[in-house]
Design a protein around this motif. Structure first.
Motif, mmCIF file in Angstrom:
data_model
loop_
_atom_site.group_PDB
_atom_site.id
_atom_site.type_symbol
_atom_site.label_atom_id
_atom_site.label_comp_id
_atom_site.label_asym_id
_atom_site.label_seq_id
_atom_site.Cartn_x
_atom_site.Cartn_y
_atom_site.Cartn_z
ATOM 1 N N VAL A 127 40.790 43.508 53.465
ATOM 2 C CA VAL A 127 41.719 42.594 52.329
ATOM 3 C C VAL A 127 40.967 41.498 51.868
ATOM 4 O O VAL A 127 41.093 41.388 50.749
ATOM 5 N N VAL A 128 39.871 40.961 52.617
ATOM 6 C CA VAL A 128 39.189 40.114 52.182
ATOM 7 C C VAL A 128 38.464 40.560 50.982
ATOM 8 O O VAL A 128 38.256 39.627 49.956
ATOM 9 N N GLY A 129 38.015 41.633 50.802
ATOM 10 C CA GLY A 129 37.448 42.092 49.521
ATOM 11 C C GLY A 129 38.223 41.911 48.403
ATOM 12 O O GLY A 129 37.436 41.890 47.284
ATOM 13 N N PHE A 130 39.514 42.078 48.437
ATOM 14 C CA PHE A 130 40.132 41.972 47.202
ATOM 15 C C PHE A 130 40.196 40.419 46.933
ATOM 16 O O PHE A 130 40.478 40.302 45.603
ATOM 17 N N VAL A 131 39.983 39.567 47.734
ATOM 18 C CA VAL A 131 40.268 38.163 47.205
ATOM 19 C C VAL A 131 39.014 37.371 47.270
ATOM 20 O O VAL A 131 38.823 36.209 47.090
ATOM 21 N N GLN A 132 38.020 38.309 47.520
ATOM 22 C CA GLN A 132 36.791 37.602 47.478
ATOM 23 C C GLN A 132 35.980 36.935 46.205
ATOM 24 O O GLN A 132 35.591 35.512 46.451
ATOM 25 N N ARG A 133 36.445 37.225 45.067
ATOM 26 C CA ARG A 133 36.066 36.716 43.990
ATOM 27 C C ARG A 133 36.795 35.397 43.630
ATOM 28 O O ARG A 133 36.050 34.405 43.334
ATOM 29 N N GLU A 134 38.078 35.460 44.028
ATOM 30 C CA GLU A 134 38.903 34.044 44.030
ATOM 31 C C GLU A 134 38.286 33.055 45.108
ATOM 32 O O GLU A 134 38.140 31.767 44.644
ATOM 33 N N LEU A 135 37.851 33.490 46.146
ATOM 34 C CA LEU A 135 37.455 32.504 47.326
ATOM 35 C C LEU A 135 35.954 31.967 46.713
ATOM 36 O O LEU A 135 35.656 30.774 47.008
ATOM 37 N N GLU A 157 47.550 40.418 38.353
ATOM 38 C CA GLU A 157 47.220 39.128 38.383
ATOM 39 C C GLU A 157 45.750 38.939 38.813
ATOM 40 O O GLU A 157 44.984 37.993 38.330
ATOM 41 N N MET A 158 45.269 40.026 39.372
ATOM 42 C CA MET A 158 43.959 39.864 40.180
ATOM 43 C C MET A 158 42.903 40.665 39.085
ATOM 44 O O MET A 158 41.775 40.806 39.813
ATOM 45 N N ALA A 159 43.437 41.064 38.177
ATOM 46 C CA ALA A 159 42.487 42.105 37.441
ATOM 47 C C ALA A 159 41.163 41.531 37.027
ATOM 48 O O ALA A 159 40.154 42.339 37.359
ATOM 49 N N SER A 160 41.065 40.385 36.520
ATOM 50 C CA SER A 160 39.863 40.016 36.096
ATOM 51 C C SER A 160 38.808 39.772 37.241
ATOM 52 O O SER A 160 37.718 39.994 37.092
ATOM 53 N N GLY A 161 39.449 39.372 38.383
ATOM 54 C CA GLY A 161 38.452 39.093 39.621
ATOM 55 C C GLY A 161 38.268 40.453 40.010
ATOM 56 O O GLY A 161 36.862 40.614 40.430
ATOM 57 N N LEU A 162 38.953 41.415 40.062
ATOM 58 C CA LEU A 162 38.434 42.697 40.406
ATOM 59 C C LEU A 162 37.450 43.363 39.498
ATOM 60 O O LEU A 162 36.465 44.039 39.535
#
Lengths: 249, 205
Positions: A101-109, A19-24
């Motif tokens: 962990v924040v690094g993983f969701v940074q893009r979405e944030l 689900e997170m692929a495009s952000g990553l």
């Protein structure tokens, strides 16, 4: 039992990453684009016969190294999440794991202009656990909060990640102020296959609970039904950590 | 090349921003960098150039900055930088009248060519805007009566008709008319009509 839990955790991890692929991809794209700019800009000047000077070249090389490292770090994080590892306990610092962990969701944030505040403890908290599984739980909670803001527009979007040390336990709280959870839905939240999301499978919180319980802790939720949701995780601190006086940073 | 023009870079990722500055400077462009839309708006005072704008930023988004520029009627041309696959954002940026958008990571030749072309066009747009400003300043020195006369002259009315419409003598019309010509600094009727048309068009050239 441990093994089955680890396997299930792994499977849901892969789903989350999907689900997170495009952000990553964007997170990796960024340092690559930066590296290319530096390398091409430098080559251009060299081709024009400009004498760049050792100092300037050194600065550029350092910038390139920093960016390559940044991309490599993201890939390293990704690999640890993808790897099918058996349940593994080790000692680690909780706060630095939170920052990873924040690094993983940074893009979405960034995308949703959500401000994430990490409130650490005054002392360094070390826990003994499977770091990948704990990361997985935190990613899951953070992404739930992010998704809540996707569904509920708010002028100010904040998520607070809080660490509290209390006697023999450490408490991790994730709070968002998007829309809350209705009281009658709270008991269902941790049930497998219960979901309020169209694209969701309803496994995130159920696997999170399994993981936390396997670590001897518990996870609970509190909400007023419209203005906030707080997930709280309690994990026991390792015995040896209890003898020591908290180290003040 | 383009020694008076500036490439403004607005991006909240300091590493990327600086690398972009390095690339552009290596090709001889003069750059100024800003870490947010807000910072840019605080400092920008209408200098000629173009803007390289990151579409996704924390705080004020690139799209919001674009709209703000439009609201302030600044002629600064905008090239939008998007991440891969940001189609919806790119479409919105183009609707906001961006010159073009470019996907990260990009080919340096493509970017440098686009910047050079944009600056060339921007020079014309800024020159045109400046001319409009000058004409506006001259127009503002006209008296109310002179403006009335000028408007009728531009519409092609003869002195006699103007005199009749404004209930003044032909002699007075002639005096106003010559004042209009000298205050607007135009030599003939054709030039006055041209000035009036520049004045009445609000948007970019």
């Amino acid at each position: 039992m441990r093994e089955r839990q680890a396997e299930l955790a792994h499977a849901t991890r892969l789903m989350t990453l999907g689900e997170m692929a495009s952000g990553l991809a964007h997170e990796i794209n960024q340092p690559l684009a930066t590296t290319l700019n530096y390398a091409r800009g430098t080559l251009r000047q060299l081709d024009q016969g400009q004498n760049l000077g050792v100092e300037k070249l050194r600065r550029v090389m350092n910038a390139i190294i920093k960016q390559a490292q940044r991309a490599a770090d993201i890939i390293k994080r990704l690999r640890s999440m993808v790897k099918k590892a058996p349940y593994q306990r080790c000692r680690f610092q909780l706060e630095s794991l939170c920052r990873d962990v924040v690094g993983f969701v940074q893009r979405e944030l960034t995308e949703l202009t959500i401000e994430l505040e990490i409130k650490g403890c005054r002392s360094v908290v070390e826990i003994e656990a499977d770091p990948i599984q704990i990361e997985q739980v935190l990613i899951n909670l953070l992404r739930n909060s992010i998704d809540a803001y996707r569904e509920q527009q708010r002028p100010q979007k904040r998520i607070i990640l809080e660490l509290i040390r209390e006697a023999a336990t450490v408490i991790i709280r994730v709070t968002d102020f998007a829309k809350g959870v209705a009281a009658e839905k709270i008991p269902c939240l941790f049930e497998p296959y219960y979901t309020s999301k169209q694209a969701g499978l309803g496994l995130g919180l159920s696997i999170s609970r399994t993981i936390i319980e396997a670590h001897g802790g518990q996870i609970t939720v509190a909400s007023d039904g419209n203005s906030y949701t707080t997930f709280e995780i309690q994990l026991p601190l390792p015995e040896s950590a209890l003898d020591k006086e908290p180290l003040v940073e | 090349m383009n020694n008076r023009q500036t490439v403004f870079i607005v991006d909240d990722d300091i590493d990327f921003r600086e690398s972009l500055g390095w690339l552009l400077e290596s090709a001889g462009f003069f750059c100024r960098q800003f870490d947010s839309g807000e910072a840019f708006l605080r400092r920008y005072a209408g200098e000629p150039g173009c803007l390289l704008l990151d579409i996704r930023m924390s705080g004020m988004s690139g799209l919001a900055l674009q709209q703000e520029l439009k609201k302030r009627d600044w002629a600064l041309e905008v090239i939008v930088i998007t991440g891969h696959g940001d189609v919806a954002m790119a479409v919105q940026a183009m609707k906001n009248e961006a010159v073009d958008f470019i996907e990260k990571p990009f080919d340096d030749e493509t970017l440098l060519k686009l910047v050079a072309e944009t600056l060339q066009r921007s020079e014309k747009v800024f020159a045109w805007q400046q001319e409009q400003r000058h004409i506006r300043q001259r127009w503002d020195t006209l008296s109310k009566r002179e403006k009335q006369v000028a408007e009728l002259v531009v519409k092609g009315a003869a002195n006699r008709d103007i005199a009749e419409q404004l209930s003044i003598s032909i002699k007075t019309v002639e005096i106003h008319r010559s004042r209009v010509m000298s205050k607007m600094q135009v030599k003939n009727l054709a030039k006055l009509i041209e000035a009036a048309s520049i004045l009445s068009s609000h948007s970019r050239g």
